[in-house]
Design an enzyme around this catalytic site. Structure first.
Site, short mmCIF file in Angstrom:
data_model
loop_
_atom_site.label_atom_id
_atom_site.label_comp_id
_atom_site.label_asym_id
_atom_site.label_seq_id
_atom_site.Cartn_x
_atom_site.Cartn_y
_atom_site.Cartn_z
N GLN A 158 9.79 2.20 16.27
CA GLN A 158 10.21 1.04 15.46
C GLN A 158 11.67 1.19 15.04
O GLN A 158 12.44 0.22 15.05
CB GLN A 158 9.30 0.91 14.23
N ALA A 163 0.86 -1.20 0.00
CA ALA A 163 0.00 0.00 0.00
C ALA A 163 0.89 1.24 0.00
O ALA A 163 0.79 2.11 0.86
CB ALA A 163 -0.96 0.00 1.19
N LEU A 164 1.79 1.25 -0.96
CA LEU A 164 2.88 2.23 -0.95
C LEU A 164 2.39 3.65 -1.21
O LEU A 164 1.45 3.88 -1.97
CB LEU A 164 3.92 1.85 -2.02
N HIS A 191 7.08 5.85 1.36
CA HIS A 191 7.88 4.68 0.97
C HIS A 191 8.80 5.03 -0.21
O HIS A 191 9.95 4.61 -0.24
CB HIS A 191 6.97 3.53 0.52
N SER A 228 0.70 7.58 5.57
CA SER A 228 0.59 6.24 6.14
C SER A 228 -0.33 5.43 5.25
O SER A 228 -1.30 5.97 4.69
CB SER A 228 -0.03 6.34 7.54
N LYS A 244 8.34 8.14 10.88
CA LYS A 244 6.98 8.20 11.43
C LYS A 244 6.86 7.13 12.52
O LYS A 244 6.25 7.35 13.56
CB LYS A 244 5.91 7.99 10.36
#
Ligand code: PAF
Length: 281
Positions: A153, A32-33, A37, A185, A149
């Site tokens: 992580q 779902a780029l 990305h 996102s 974002k």
């Protein structure tokens, strides 16, 4: 662009590139780029000889089955975007390929996973580390690119890389935003109109918090952000915290403000949005 579905196909290409002494840059994704990305792909292209992307919606990092089921997927469009961006190799494995057996590994992140996302999404970071380590083993990159974002992580992946002694440079790349400020996102695709219209408020409040923190304590700024999100009935704050950007420990009183970051998670209907702001004074 070459598309590999199995680890075996990928390893043949990878070994050939490595024997030619090519620098391999890697961008792991769940598909779902969006432009965020693609900015990682551009970063990789600018500092590597070969850019490998992966598209894999990793089941072990979803603590909520409906989130996994509803996660947006559009492989054809993703492949077009990657090809146009100049990506060289895409790894699109199946669940069976990545998890031929249940992965029982439990990672230790020295408490970086005990707060914020880790606290609200139990097991999430362990699942991220499971898949990222498997992808690192499959791709054997020299560098790997991650978006800020997902600030926590990035910290977790750096910790995992260090603990497992991977010789991979982890490169953290800036958040890419929509013109109205909403952090890009894949989940933004799931927002109904009324929530999409309100979602930029999250970043507007974070920006305002930068000004507040100049003259007030982190504790008071946290209360202020909580109140501001609370004023909007369609948004529900899951957490906002101001933490030390290296240890991720919560900070309440005045301290060295240039090491602080504000991290937020907000529900907009049934879509969970996260964002953050670094307090650079
Ligand atoms: O950030 C993501 O999209 C995922 O957590 C990652 C790093 C691709 C692992 O599945």
């Amino acid at each position: 662009m070459q598309v590999c579905k199995t680890g075996q196909e990928l390893s043949m290409l990878r070994d050939a590139k490595r024997s030619e002494k090519k620098i391999i840059g890697f961008v792991p994704t769940m598909g779902a780029l969006h432009k965020g990305h693609i900015s990682l792909i551009h970063e990789s292209i600018s500092s590597s000889n070969i850019t490998v992307a992966s598209i894999f919606v990793n089941p072990t990092q979803f603590n909520n089955p409906s989130d996994l089921k509803n996660y947006p997927r559009d492989l054809q469009k993703d492949l077009e975007l990657l090809e146009n961006a100049g990506c060289n190799i895409v790894f699109v494995p199946s669940v069976e390929e990545m998890y031929p057996a249940i992965d029982t590994r439990v990672f230790d992140f020295d408490d970086l996973d005990k707060v914020m996302e880790g606290q609200h999404r139990p097991g999430h970071f362990n699942g991220v580390a499971q898949i990222v380590s498997k992808l690192f083993d499959a791709v054997k990159p020299h560098k790997a690119f991650f978006g800020l974002k997902d600030f926590q992580q990035v910290a977790i992946i750096k910790k995992m890389t260090e603990k497992l002694s991977y010789n991979i440079e982890i490169i953290a790349c800036p958040i890419v935003r929509e013109p109205d400020g909403l952090a890009m996102s894949s989940r933004n695709l799931l927002l109904e109109n009324k929530y999409r219209e309100l979602a930029p408020l999250i970043y507007a409040i974070l920006k305002e918090s930068v000004i507040k923190l100049r003259t007030d304590s982190p504790l008071n700024v946290k209360k202020w952000v909580t109140k501001m999100i609370g004023n909007e009935p369609l948004l529900e704050l899951e957490y906002f915290d101001i933490v030390d950007r290296w240890t991720l420990k919560s900070v309440e009183q005045n301290s060295t403000k240039d090491s602080l970051i504000g991290c937020i998670a907000v529900w907009a209907g049934n879509v969970r949005l996260i964002d953050n702001i670094i307090y650079n004074y």
